[in-house]
Design an enzyme around this catalytic site. Sequence first.
Site, PDB file in Angstrom:
ATOM      1  N   ASN A  32      -0.257   0.316   6.351  1.00  0.00           N
ATOM      2  CA  ASN A  32       0.412  -0.431   5.290  1.00  0.00           C
ATOM      3  C   ASN A  32       0.948  -1.706   5.921  1.00  0.00           C
ATOM      4  OD1 ASN A  32       1.947  -1.364   3.199  1.00  0.00           O
ATOM      5  ND2 ASN A  32       3.393   0.337   3.157  1.00  0.00           N
ATOM      6  N   GLY A  33       0.430  -2.859   5.522  1.00  0.00           N
ATOM      7  CA  GLY A  33       0.926  -4.109   6.084  1.00  0.00           C
ATOM      8  C   GLY A  33      -0.172  -5.083   6.429  1.00  0.00           C
ATOM      9  N   GLU A  63       3.147 -10.505 -17.207  1.00  0.00           N
ATOM     10  CA  GLU A  63       2.734  -9.393 -16.348  1.00  0.00           C
ATOM     11  C   GLU A  63       1.798  -8.429 -17.067  1.00  0.00           C
ATOM     12  OE1 GLU A  63       6.383  -8.491 -13.302  1.00  0.00           O
ATOM     13  OE2 GLU A  63       6.730  -8.016 -15.404  1.00  0.00           O
ATOM     14  N   LYS A  69       7.740 -10.444 -18.616  1.00  0.00           N
ATOM     15  CA  LYS A  69       7.119  -9.177 -18.985  1.00  0.00           C
ATOM     16  C   LYS A  69       5.795  -9.411 -19.714  1.00  0.00           C
ATOM     17  CE  LYS A  69       9.435  -6.168 -17.127  1.00  0.00           C
ATOM     18  NZ  LYS A  69       9.460  -7.167 -16.058  1.00  0.00           N
ATOM     19  N   TRP A 102      -3.868  -1.945  -1.468  1.00  0.00           N
ATOM     20  CA  TRP A 102      -3.852  -3.228  -2.146  1.00  0.00           C
ATOM     21  C   TRP A 102      -4.460  -4.228  -1.178  1.00  0.00           C
ATOM     22  CZ3 TRP A 102      -3.504  -3.689  -7.050  1.00  0.00           C
ATOM     23  CH2 TRP A 102      -3.303  -4.918  -7.641  1.00  0.00           C
ATOM     24  N   GLU A 114      13.158 -13.201 -18.673  1.00  0.00           N
ATOM     25  CA  GLU A 114      12.615 -11.870 -18.416  1.00  0.00           C
ATOM     26  C   GLU A 114      11.611 -11.470 -19.490  1.00  0.00           C
ATOM     27  OE1 GLU A 114      11.976  -7.920 -16.986  1.00  0.00           O
ATOM     28  OE2 GLU A 114      12.370  -9.880 -16.110  1.00  0.00           O
ATOM     29  N   CYS A 130       0.830  -1.191   0.000  1.00  0.00           N
ATOM     30  CA  CYS A 130       0.000   0.000   0.000  1.00  0.00           C
ATOM     31  C   CYS A 130       0.869   1.247   0.000  1.00  0.00           C
ATOM     32  CB  CYS A 130      -0.915   0.011   1.232  1.00  0.00           C
ATOM     33  SG  CYS A 130      -1.978  -1.440   1.364  1.00  0.00           S
ATOM     34  N   LYS A 167       3.656  -2.551  -7.269  1.00  0.00           N
ATOM     35  CA  LYS A 167       5.088  -2.332  -7.432  1.00  0.00           C
ATOM     36  C   LYS A 167       5.878  -2.877  -6.263  1.00  0.00           C
ATOM     37  CE  LYS A 167       8.538  -0.510  -9.706  1.00  0.00           C
ATOM     38  NZ  LYS A 167       8.897  -1.031 -11.030  1.00  0.00           N
ATOM     39  N   HIS A 186      14.722 -31.589 -24.650  1.00  0.00           N
ATOM     40  CA  HIS A 186      14.434 -32.353 -23.436  1.00  0.00           C
ATOM     41  C   HIS A 186      13.004 -32.142 -22.964  1.00  0.00           C
ATOM     42  CE1 HIS A 186      18.639 -33.522 -22.946  1.00  0.00           C
ATOM     43  NE2 HIS A 186      18.938 -32.296 -23.358  1.00  0.00           N
ATOM     44  N   ARG A 219       1.832   1.509  -5.823  1.00  0.00           N
ATOM     45  CA  ARG A 219       1.964   0.637  -4.662  1.00  0.00           C
ATOM     46  C   ARG A 219       0.665  -0.102  -4.355  1.00  0.00           C
ATOM     47  NH1 ARG A 219       6.631   1.812  -1.762  1.00  0.00           N
ATOM     48  NH2 ARG A 219       5.814   0.577  -0.048  1.00  0.00           N
TER      49      ARG A 219
END
Length: 643
Positions: free
Chosen positions: A129-130, A519, A516, A103, A512, A29, A638, A535, A54
Amino acid sequence: MGVVGSLLTSPFCPKPAHCPTWTKLGYMCGIVGYVGKKDTIAVLMGGLKRQEYRGYDSAGIAILTEQGTIETAKKAGKLQALVDLLQTSPVSPGHTGIGHTRWATHGGPTDVNAHPHLGDGGKLALIHNGIIENFAEIKAELLAKGYEFESETDTAVAAVMLGDVYAQVGDLREAMRLVVNRLEGAFTLLAVHTDAPHLIVAARHNSPLVIGLGEGENFLGSDVAAFVEYTQRAAAVGQNQVVAITPDAVEVTDFDGNPVAIEEYEIAWDASASDKGGWSSFMAKEITENPDAVANTVRGRVVDGLVEVPELTELGDDILNGISRIILVACGTASYAGMVGAYAIEQWARIPVEVQLSHEFRYRDPVITPETLVISISQSGETMDTLMAVKYAREQGARTISVCNTQGATIPRESDAVVYTHAGPEVAVASTKAFVAQITALYLIGLHIARSKKTVDEKELRRLATDLQALPAKVTKVLETGEKIAQLAKWMSDTPSVLFLGRHVGYPIALEGALKLKELAYIHAEGFAAGELKHGPIALIDHGQPVFVIVPSPRGSALIHSKVVSNIQEIRARGARVIAIAEQGDAAVLPYADEVIQIPLADPMFEPILAVVPLQIFAMELADAKGLDVDQPRNLAKSVTVE
């Protein structure tokens, strides 16, 4: 029964950091607090806008009005929903306030669950926050005392508890200290009360909090983006500390009430760096900032033609020369940066290097000695898994270095040394410029250790330093392929799956690239080591299957290059559509690829920074072609700090 007899004498861990459950956390958050003469609502909303990455399930503010009351406005959805609410139902002005973007953890993203939450009969407001892990136990005690709860959140429990304690002790600072010593989990709490109209009291345990220092005004935030528009002066709040701000004073104590001195630092960027600046999205802006991210990370770390990292010089060559093993710990995108760095550091410094996921590191009972160097990688410097890995490594006697993009963050403060990346604020949730800056920082660490240990001759070290300094211009050249990649993404907007192949340093770039795409575009995407193709993964190849192949430089290893070309032939024969990322002049790949994206010549070890940029652009453009929000993808935030 009074609060001291009911809530605060129940069995609990007096030092939450020592509780066995304290690491099972998650928080994502954004918070902001302001005391001063400015338009408080404007300050809070600006701070929330810059921190919306956030969390964007809901948002809210609480204002201590000039009439001596608390007024709140909160709304589920993205921040714009709160903006719209304030236009139709304005909040009275005031000079003290707190704001929050959420969040969802406890309770769904609804209006009633949005922060702030009230206590003490509406005279107190609190944001959080938490996660408070023992909220159910505390809630049961409060219910037994006759309190009622509209919200399902753990935060509402903290607000009611703080109001209950305040009603008995009459001091918001003391009430906060008593409450936080009862809580277990992760939390940053900010609270205001009508009895103290120019005061905000906050507490931090396992969740970030920074102070913004002004003249006749002060600020609080989850990070400096909350207040960078108004001040460049900041100070980090340490673990298990309570802070009280008024317009003219900042007071910090530990959870036992002992005074703590703060260490001020200057924010290295201004508010304009966190604005879109005319770009369609923050991600589009940040991809174009890749060259600056590399250049700024290198700047000041090449001295007389050789890489010399001042932060590592302070650590001492004796310590670096005594290292016999290096472990890189990170999560997600940062772990892929670590994989690239591992190839480089091991090749140059001739020290065994391995990469471990932070959330697995402690639990596998790793062999750690004083000759082990643990390098952590975290954009925010608050990633809980990585923080716990660093703490564990230090407990086992290892030396620790952090690679971080955020000043004053927790992980750097817990490490023996920190190599800051200088990518500037990264607002888009999916990382781009921070990733290339992390790789750059690891290159610098590898070359610094190689110089110290004399494992690479000086002539070669100078050549590598020169090539490293030339990278920003080459990244700029890669950005010129953006239009071609955007067209490719539009053609592929309905594809259900994309595969990525790479060898050596191209393998983590394949991983990566796949991440991306997951996401941003919400489609199936997988990255593979190209040698693994036969394989099992080759079974996925069917007619029309798009496959990106990161082709290694033939100058680095003709053998590896020829094997990747063979891999391309294998999948092409089975109907795959091949998009190759290859260096300029690589003619061997041309007959076998449907599309070739060329990158400039560079030292083969540095090519990952060039090769990843087209994959970043592709993921962004494909998501955009599907009509998706590239800055705020679903289910992600984030500051992902979950263990």
